[in-house]
Design an enzyme around this catalytic site. Structure first.
Site, PDB file in Angstrom:
ATOM      1  N   HIS A 158      -4.681  -5.204  13.297  1.00 24.66           N
ATOM      2  CA  HIS A 158      -3.460  -4.292  13.071  1.00 24.66           C
ATOM      3  C   HIS A 158      -2.861  -4.477  14.553  1.00 24.66           C
ATOM      4  O   HIS A 158      -3.167  -3.401  15.369  1.00 24.66           O
ATOM      5  CB  HIS A 158      -4.010  -3.044  12.820  1.00 24.66           C
ATOM      6  CG  HIS A 158      -4.243  -2.862  11.569  1.00 24.66           C
ATOM      7  ND1 HIS A 158      -3.461  -2.038  10.432  1.00 24.66           N
ATOM      8  CD2 HIS A 158      -5.591  -2.828  11.000  1.00 24.66           C
ATOM      9  CE1 HIS A 158      -4.236  -2.056   9.327  1.00 24.66           C
ATOM     10  NE2 HIS A 158      -5.541  -2.687   9.466  1.00 24.66           N
ATOM     11  N   ILE A 206      -9.738  -3.126  10.604  1.00 27.03           N
ATOM     12  CA  ILE A 206     -10.155  -1.835   9.577  1.00 27.03           C
ATOM     13  C   ILE A 206     -10.269  -2.508   8.391  1.00 27.03           C
ATOM     14  O   ILE A 206      -9.186  -2.874   7.591  1.00 27.03           O
ATOM     15  CB  ILE A 206      -8.944  -0.692   9.739  1.00 27.03           C
ATOM     16  CG1 ILE A 206      -8.631  -0.255  11.140  1.00 27.03           C
ATOM     17  CG2 ILE A 206      -9.290   0.386   8.879  1.00 27.03           C
ATOM     18  CD1 ILE A 206      -7.404   0.536  11.181  1.00 27.03           C
ATOM     19  N   ARG A 207     -11.570  -2.442   7.954  1.00 25.76           N
ATOM     20  CA  ARG A 207     -11.825  -3.009   6.531  1.00 25.76           C
ATOM     21  C   ARG A 207     -10.942  -4.353   6.433  1.00 25.76           C
ATOM     22  O   ARG A 207     -10.362  -4.563   5.407  1.00 25.76           O
ATOM     23  CB  ARG A 207     -11.383  -1.918   5.286  1.00 25.76           C
ATOM     24  CG  ARG A 207     -12.575  -0.857   5.443  1.00 25.76           C
ATOM     25  CD  ARG A 207     -12.330   0.151   4.400  1.00 25.76           C
ATOM     26  NE  ARG A 207     -12.331  -0.360   3.197  1.00 25.76           N
ATOM     27  CZ  ARG A 207     -13.358  -0.686   2.270  1.00 25.76           C
ATOM     28  NH1 ARG A 207     -14.336  -0.458   2.938  1.00 25.76           N
ATOM     29  NH2 ARG A 207     -13.479  -1.173   1.260  1.00 25.76           N
ATOM     30  N   GLU A 250      -0.153  -3.254  15.509  1.00 28.76           N
ATOM     31  CA  GLU A 250       0.882  -2.212  15.489  1.00 28.76           C
ATOM     32  C   GLU A 250      -0.043  -0.950  15.841  1.00 28.76           C
ATOM     33  O   GLU A 250       0.469   0.073  16.176  1.00 28.76           O
ATOM     34  CB  GLU A 250       1.262  -1.765  14.028  1.00 28.76           C
ATOM     35  CG  GLU A 250       0.537  -1.087  12.927  1.00 28.76           C
ATOM     36  CD  GLU A 250      -0.457  -2.505  12.420  1.00 28.76           C
ATOM     37  OE1 GLU A 250      -0.553  -3.534  12.902  1.00 28.76           O
ATOM     38  OE2 GLU A 250      -1.150  -1.958  11.235  1.00 28.76           O
ATOM     39  N   ARG A 258     -11.387 -10.212   0.483  1.00 31.78           N
ATOM     40  CA  ARG A 258     -11.013  -8.940   1.166  1.00 31.78           C
ATOM     41  C   ARG A 258     -12.394  -8.259   1.454  1.00 31.78           C
ATOM     42  O   ARG A 258     -13.405  -8.381   0.987  1.00 31.78           O
ATOM     43  CB  ARG A 258     -10.505  -8.047  -0.185  1.00 31.78           C
ATOM     44  CG  ARG A 258      -9.197  -8.588  -0.471  1.00 31.78           C
ATOM     45  CD  ARG A 258      -8.697  -7.594  -1.778  1.00 31.78           C
ATOM     46  NE  ARG A 258      -8.669  -6.175  -1.559  1.00 31.78           N
ATOM     47  CZ  ARG A 258      -8.630  -5.459  -2.426  1.00 31.78           C
ATOM     48  NH1 ARG A 258      -8.543  -5.573  -3.652  1.00 31.78           N
ATOM     49  NH2 ARG A 258      -8.380  -4.082  -2.198  1.00 31.78           N
ATOM     50  N   CYS A 308      -3.162  -7.001   8.063  1.00 32.59           N
ATOM     51  CA  CYS A 308      -4.422  -6.648   7.144  1.00 32.59           C
ATOM     52  C   CYS A 308      -4.014  -6.629   5.677  1.00 32.59           C
ATOM     53  O   CYS A 308      -3.754  -7.818   4.931  1.00 32.59           O
ATOM     54  CB  CYS A 308      -4.768  -5.393   7.649  1.00 32.59           C
ATOM     55  SG  CYS A 308      -6.537  -5.156   7.181  1.00 32.59           S
ATOM     56  N   GLY A 337      -2.937  -1.396   4.580  1.00 33.34           N
ATOM     57  CA  GLY A 337      -3.016  -0.105   3.667  1.00 33.34           C
ATOM     58  C   GLY A 337      -3.927  -0.562   2.517  1.00 33.34           C
ATOM     59  O   GLY A 337      -5.072  -0.962   2.895  1.00 33.34           O
ATOM     60  N   GLU A 338      -3.620  -0.566   1.355  1.00 36.16           N
ATOM     61  CA  GLU A 338      -4.463  -0.953   0.110  1.00 36.16           C
ATOM     62  C   GLU A 338      -3.646  -1.938  -0.478  1.00 36.16           C
ATOM     63  O   GLU A 338      -2.783  -1.743  -1.165  1.00 36.16           O
ATOM     64  CB  GLU A 338      -4.972   0.353  -0.625  1.00 36.16           C
ATOM     65  CG  GLU A 338      -6.337   0.157  -1.317  1.00 36.16           C
ATOM     66  CD  GLU A 338      -6.407  -0.690  -2.328  1.00 36.16           C
ATOM     67  OE1 GLU A 338      -7.462  -1.711  -2.468  1.00 36.16           O
ATOM     68  OE2 GLU A 338      -5.453  -0.668  -3.217  1.00 36.16           O
ATOM     69  N   SER A 339      -4.349  -3.447  -0.577  1.00 34.64           N
ATOM     70  CA  SER A 339      -3.252  -4.176  -1.122  1.00 34.64           C
ATOM     71  C   SER A 339      -3.277  -4.289  -2.759  1.00 34.64           C
ATOM     72  O   SER A 339      -2.084  -4.654  -3.135  1.00 34.64           O
ATOM     73  CB  SER A 339      -3.969  -5.676  -0.751  1.00 34.64           C
ATOM     74  OG  SER A 339      -5.352  -5.922  -1.113  1.00 34.64           O
TER      75      SER A 339
END
Ligand code: GLN
Length: 195
Positions: free
Chosen positions: A169, A133-134, A171, A105, A78, A46-48
């Site tokens: 990821h 992903i990023r 998952e 990051r 991630c 997600g967005e840490s």
């Protein structure tokens, strides 16, 4: 053993699907009381920065630290790996510090789409699909950290005691071997406040 999936932000549903596929029951964790009796926690992508802020606001940060102190198991993917790191750069931000590594990051460039690679791991002979992903780059790991897979010479899957982290990821791939490893590891250890 009770497994929790942190479900305040990000791709927690994909972890739920992976556990369902394995027939492993879980609870979604959104508040400190949801961590009651949870022995193993998955921290999703997600967005840490948002994650860390919400962990502090909800009181989950303290609850997670207590769970770690009593031997809980953790798996971060991630953004989740960023939360678990001892040190975060690019830019620097607070983290839980449950695994002795420095992460940078968004350090594989500012790619907007995902990158899917087949890379070797220590888990088995055949390479494994890895969706980045990023993703952060794991720049440095302490001597207690086992590197289970690398990309371009940098760790992408690591484990220190009862804490696992991947910068990709698992998952989002159909292969469930990394989740299986986590569940086996979490189930074989002890959490000393539990019977
Ligand atoms: N770039 C995100 C961060 O730094 C992580 C991306 C992800 O979890 N897929 O928080």
């Amino acid at each position: 053993m009770k497994i929790g999936i942190l479900a305040i932000q990000g791709d927690f549903e994909a972890h739920a699907r992976a556990l369902e596929k394995l027939g492993v029951p879980f609870v979604f964790v959104r508040a400190p009381e949801d961590l009651q009796d949870v022995d193993a926690l998955i921290l999703p992508g997600g967005e840490s920065t948002t994650h860390m802020k919400m962990l502090a606001e909800t009181g989950l940060e303290d609850a997670i630290r207590k769970m770690a102190a009593s031997g809980g198991a953790f798996f971060g993917t991630c953004a989740g790996a960023i939360l678990l790191a001892r040190e975060v750069k690019g830019p620097a931000q607070q983290s839980l510090g449950l695994i002795d590594m420095t992460v940078v990051r968004n350090a594989y460039g500012r790619q907007l789409s995902s990158e899917v690679l087949m890379l070797p791991t220590k888990l088995r002979d055949e390479p494994m699909e890895m969706v980045f992903i990023r993703a952060p780059v794991i720049e440095k790991t302490g001597s207690g950290v086992e590197v289970l897979a690398e990309r371009e010479g940098k760790p992408v899957l690591v484990q220190q005691g009862r804490v696992m982290a991947s910068t990709f990821h698992p998952e989002l791939s159909s292969d469930t071997s990394i989740h299986e490893r986590f569940i086996n590891m979490a189930g074989s250890g002890t959490r000393h406040t539990k019977k």
